[in-house]
Design a protein around this motif. Sequence first.
Motif, short mmCIF file in Angstrom:
data_model
loop_
_atom_site.label_atom_id
_atom_site.label_comp_id
_atom_site.label_asym_id
_atom_site.label_seq_id
_atom_site.Cartn_x
_atom_site.Cartn_y
_atom_site.Cartn_z
N MET A 185 6.01 34.49 -26.53
CA MET A 185 7.00 34.38 -27.61
C MET A 185 8.00 33.26 -27.36
O MET A 185 9.19 33.42 -27.56
N ILE A 235 9.14 32.12 -24.63
CA ILE A 235 9.74 32.11 -23.31
C ILE A 235 8.70 32.52 -22.30
O ILE A 235 7.68 33.10 -22.64
N PRO A 244 12.31 35.15 -17.54
CA PRO A 244 12.87 36.49 -17.37
C PRO A 244 11.82 37.43 -16.78
O PRO A 244 10.62 37.24 -16.98
N TYR A 272 9.50 40.45 -16.57
CA TYR A 272 8.90 41.43 -17.48
C TYR A 272 7.69 42.05 -16.81
O TYR A 272 6.63 42.22 -17.41
N LEU A 276 9.24 43.70 -28.81
CA LEU A 276 9.24 42.28 -28.53
C LEU A 276 8.33 41.55 -29.50
O LEU A 276 7.22 41.19 -29.19
N PHE A 282 10.99 38.27 -33.14
CA PHE A 282 11.92 38.18 -34.27
C PHE A 282 13.09 37.27 -33.94
O PHE A 282 13.57 37.23 -32.83
N GLU A 283 13.57 36.61 -34.93
CA GLU A 283 14.89 36.01 -34.90
C GLU A 283 15.91 37.11 -35.18
O GLU A 283 15.67 38.01 -35.98
#
Lengths: 378, 378, 378, 378
Positions: free
Chosen positions: D13, D15, D146, D148, D304, D307-308
């Motif tokens: 997504m 990232i 990040p 996950y 997840l 979405f904005e």
Amino acid sequence: MLHSIVSVQEPMMGILIATGDPFSTLCSFQHNNWKGTNMSKWMQEWSTEAVGPHNLKIEERRVPEIGDLDVLVRTTAVSLNYRDKLILESGMGLDLTFPFVPASDMSGVVEAVGKGVTRFRPGDRVISTFAPGWLDGLRPGNGRTPAYATLGGVHPGVLSEYVAFPEDWFVAAPKSLDAAEASTLPCAGLTAWFALIEKGHLKPGDRVVVQGTGGVALFGLQIAKAVGAEVIVTSSSREKLEKALALGAAHGINRLSEDWVERVYALTGDHGADHILEIAGGAGLGQSLKAVAPDGRISVIGVLEGFEVSGAVAPLLLKSPVLQGISVGHRRALEDLVGAVDRIGLKPVIDKRYKFTEAREALAHVDRGPFGKVVIEF
Amino acid sequence: MLHSIVSVQEPMMGILIATGDPFSTLCSFQHNNWKGTNMSKWMQEWSTEAVGPHNLKIEERRVPEIGDLDVLVRTTAVSLNYRDKLILESGMGLDLTFPFVPASDMSGVVEAVGKGVTRFRPGDRVISTFAPGWLDGLRPGNGRTPAYATLGGVHPGVLSEYVAFPEDWFVAAPKSLDAAEASTLPCAGLTAWFALIEKGHLKPGDRVVVQGTGGVALFGLQIAKAVGAEVIVTSSSREKLEKALALGAAHGINRLSEDWVERVYALTGDHGADHILEIAGGAGLGQSLKAVAPDGRISVIGVLEGFEVSGAVAPLLLKSPVLQGISVGHRRALEDLVGAVDRIGLKPVIDKRYKFTEAREALAHVDRGPFGKVVIEF
Amino acid sequence: MLHSIVSVQEPMMGILIATGDPFSTLCSFQHNNWKGTNMSKWMQEWSTEAVGPHNLKIEERRVPEIGDLDVLVRTTAVSLNYRDKLILESGMGLDLTFPFVPASDMSGVVEAVGKGVTRFRPGDRVISTFAPGWLDGLRPGNGRTPAYATLGGVHPGVLSEYVAFPEDWFVAAPKSLDAAEASTLPCAGLTAWFALIEKGHLKPGDRVVVQGTGGVALFGLQIAKAVGAEVIVTSSSREKLEKALALGAAHGINRLSEDWVERVYALTGDHGADHILEIAGGAGLGQSLKAVAPDGRISVIGVLEGFEVSGAVAPLLLKSPVLQGISVGHRRALEDLVGAVDRIGLKPVIDKRYKFTEAREALAHVDRGPFGKVVIEF
Amino acid sequence: MLHSIVSVQEPMMGILIATGDPFSTLCSFQHNNWKGTNMSKWMQEWSTEAVGPHNLKIEERRVPEIGDLDVLVRTTAVSLNYRDKLILESGMGLDLTFPFVPASDMSGVVEAVGKGVTRFRPGDRVISTFAPGWLDGLRPGNGRTPAYATLGGVHPGVLSEYVAFPEDWFVAAPKSLDAAEASTLPCAGLTAWFALIEKGHLKPGDRVVVQGTGGVALFGLQIAKAVGAEVIVTSSSREKLEKALALGAAHGINRLSEDWVERVYALTGDHGADHILEIAGGAGLGQSLKAVAPDGRISVIGVLEGFEVSGAVAPLLLKSPVLQGISVGHRRALEDLVGAVDRIGLKPVIDKRYKFTEAREALAHVDRGPFGKVVIEF
């Protein structure tokens, strides 16, 4: 001189009390306005001309005039604190103005408002704030002279049929409490709330030790219970412990027959107490340092008797608890408490209600150690 | 038995120390792996067979084998703490394993890594962590038995040419410090950082009182100065005060010739100290309670001597300071400190550097009260 | 009607602005007192009768009278904000009272005090507070109608030779700054301080991204630098980046020629930014969400243009940063900033100083995007 | 390759997800140990060889061997999350290892422990942790990638009769819940707890808006209610609102027939919501920014989906709420939740319990939007 505001710098228990705060002068100047104009109405008021509770008597005085920013409030109940007794007995080092009207905590109904008043209207039910100048955030005062400008001390007391104070000194009363119950919030209720919630961020499942069953202690029990904490109450009275259990405490420890620290270990699987409402003070702090959990919190709450607190440094270092003295709290937290009381249905515990004429009996009850609060209804 | 891990429950200064933490067993089991395989290499190590610093001597021993999660580190410097002296002298109530290797704070270079190791590679410069099991967040242990499983205590010490520990027990060394300077961070540096920054959230303009000029105190001075605070140092030595001023202190107070509390009032316009690094302990806490500002913070930092702390309850209540014992800190905060040291250019103050063979002289220096840290270089 | 206080409920950018706060009425009632008595003294004042900056002109008016709780302050400098330009151009949805006097940030000297005033005396150097009613703790207003009662908006502005406001609306000026420098603190200085220090608890070694080189941004750079943080400035001007580096920024990123998020990764070893002063707003927030470190903080600071902010939800969830809008701050924090400025020697960056008669030129400079602040000296 | 640990850096997504954390390698190395030795016992396990839920089928596999730091756990219940469905359908950008075993949340009984294990013994009831590497404090990972690394994603899933993981990946199950109830805590329960309690410090009397009636939402309702907050639930289903009221919500708002923001204003006297559990995401954030109280908090919780989130900047600035994405939480908070569940008697809401063979039906139920949780019992 009735209602005039002292402005002094007096030693108290080795430290000085700041009284020269902005409100003193403001209030003083407004009180001057009250005199001389409204001569039409009379009220009854308990006051004393000298230290010593036997000097306390009812006087007939004029209802005070209000300044532009003041509200006139008809008192409906006054809640007594142990501190009221101490001030009457010793003055507590404060340079009181005589005739001195005792007591700090009241509920009432707004009778009239000054033309600059925006927060209240006649008919509104209100309660007083214990330390009027402290609205939110950090406390006033400085390192040398901590702020201790409270009602029934440096500021005038409230054991009177009417009081006239700046509107900033009041908060809307909770809708769900009667006058007597509402009057218990400004000092005892707020102290417990400030320690456990505002500073302590108590959460569900925390283990809280509440020492004793006085006014602050029972508020602590009820507030901790409301937040889902497990409450352990200590007392030297088996009867009071039973009543505390009925109020929602999970466990009661008889201080006379049990080692309370060991019992806390046993009840918490050696975890210790996440938060201790330390009301005993003195060397009892050492016991609390033993009983507290790592990263726990000890809120030191107690009458201002000049006690030393002491304890071993090893648990203080190795468990790194936060130890904080709690001296009531600010107005915003009192507003939070009022909202919480209404929304969770908390009912303050009143041991006995007295009539206005029974103020001496009520003070004697305070001296004997009530279960919860002692209130005078008007 | 070299490097084996004790697993005991012993009373210490009236409280019990938790040693049965997960790491003990893990480490113990891995240390068993070290033995028997790598017999080829020898190293020198200070150790003692009994309490009493005179028993300390250099021994030749095999370099330990590493388990899958361990790293083998060649020591480049060891920084001494007053606590190391106390443990050698008295054992501090800890059930030490003999031969006992002293000291907790070291820097070194990774020589070899176990096959499960991911955080380090051979050649990496590292420093030790004082309390290995505490990575972040709340401290381990419970109310009855606080955690005190440290290197050079319940865990093995580091005054040795090589140490083999789990990789989790190390942190990357700062790039901007030499080996000796880097070795001072794990205990003294982190204690000051944890008190002032991690817990204290110190900010520019805050007034900080640092008691003394020992290792923690000078880190406190330097960190507080780095964050823009105004630092006031107290000492009984005029010479040390001058050196503290040269390091960036705004003011020095000679405890012998001045009332330090009154001086703090004078220097801060009666505001008091926003943060006090209370290193003296004992009845000195009472003075700190007088000197602290309302809503200020007193971090109690001191050797574990079983001292009582004591003070008057009135300033504790009326100024509502947070009083918190600080016992070093967690690994994440040490990593923060390392990053800060590199980015702000903080240079630890080393009073004197000794050679590996001069460990006794270095300990004697610690006993005399150095200005900053005493370090042994390898 | 000069200095009267509007009391309206107007939609602004889709939300309503609370103007009916206690201070409005209080101030209004006091301003009534000012008129009619002191007719002897005249002053010059910039004001406008209608929206549109071309309407701005200097008028001769009487120096206002003060009420019992007011101070009369002779203005020595006024600092302009971009917001002043917006209000003059569009009114920003506020129901302004005409003639409208613009600007919120000033320094001055107390000329006279009301008889109830306790915090100031004639001759004291003071600065204004941006949002007068907010002394400490939580902000006023409610969910439906946030508080936006500021000087030069709902309250009167300060682009006048004299202002008369309640003493609570002022703070003592820093001793180390001249009049022009001091006037920059109430809005721009406090916004950066509130974001980084009061809310952000910035610490040494943190990596801070500051977007741009306007007034708030440069205060952010200087405050972050003062606290030992590593500051990364972004700008579209190479020249401004060089000036930012000279002010203490560790790195400058040219937004036109570089991907600033990738550069932040590169400069921080992929750590990301611990704190971002997000001044751009809009879709730029999405970039900040990419650049922020896990558990980092994004302070959204910007003019009230009704922009949408937007960004991908994945980094918001997985890195869990705190994203908080910052709208200046409370008086206590301004007092903290003043103390810090004096003790750390922070000098606000003034791009250009204008004369009182050059207000139009000064506003045009604000419109062009100054490096730091634009100030009008009296 | 069953249970092996991927170690990849894949875009997700927009990232990147960090998977190269220490635990991967550790686990991988240990899992190698499991193979080859214990060939005697067989178990059933749901797995798939490719993305697409239709590929999911039950396989017979050997019970895994355990390493020295592992525990073997016999699964008693698995709780499904919407995320499990997404991963099966799309892989969510994660580089899954096939055969892939889905699901992250389980309860079970310890069957065997490795010789280095200290926290558990055979027979102990345990639950899994969602993000195994995160024990306490700050989250792992960095700004670019990040963390996950969760069960049923980068780590193996739990929809299997037995799992073998490091002991650090488990927490003691609550005593007061059955296996199915206990299995709902690791993701849904902890997410709500982390948002409201660990980060949000919710207190009695706070007004909390919970969006929807899914698993996290109902935990939010129950936890907020337990702490004495006033809970407002929004839903598009009248029937679900009635069930939410029965669970303790003070108010229900039908999103289809009412403007929920206006209703929140009305229900709170315009105060707004102190805390909003924002589960919708997307442009819904703009509504939450309108509904939130000044200084309130919006916890963004959602699947997840890339979405904005977006919203107007004016309320973000003027009300200065904290907006924070919440992605489950650390192990210490899960332990806090377990303790709270036992002490306050919280019973998770299970919409329906399925048998092990009904995993497909259970996933279909998750897709339809259950009231609370969907659990598979073994």
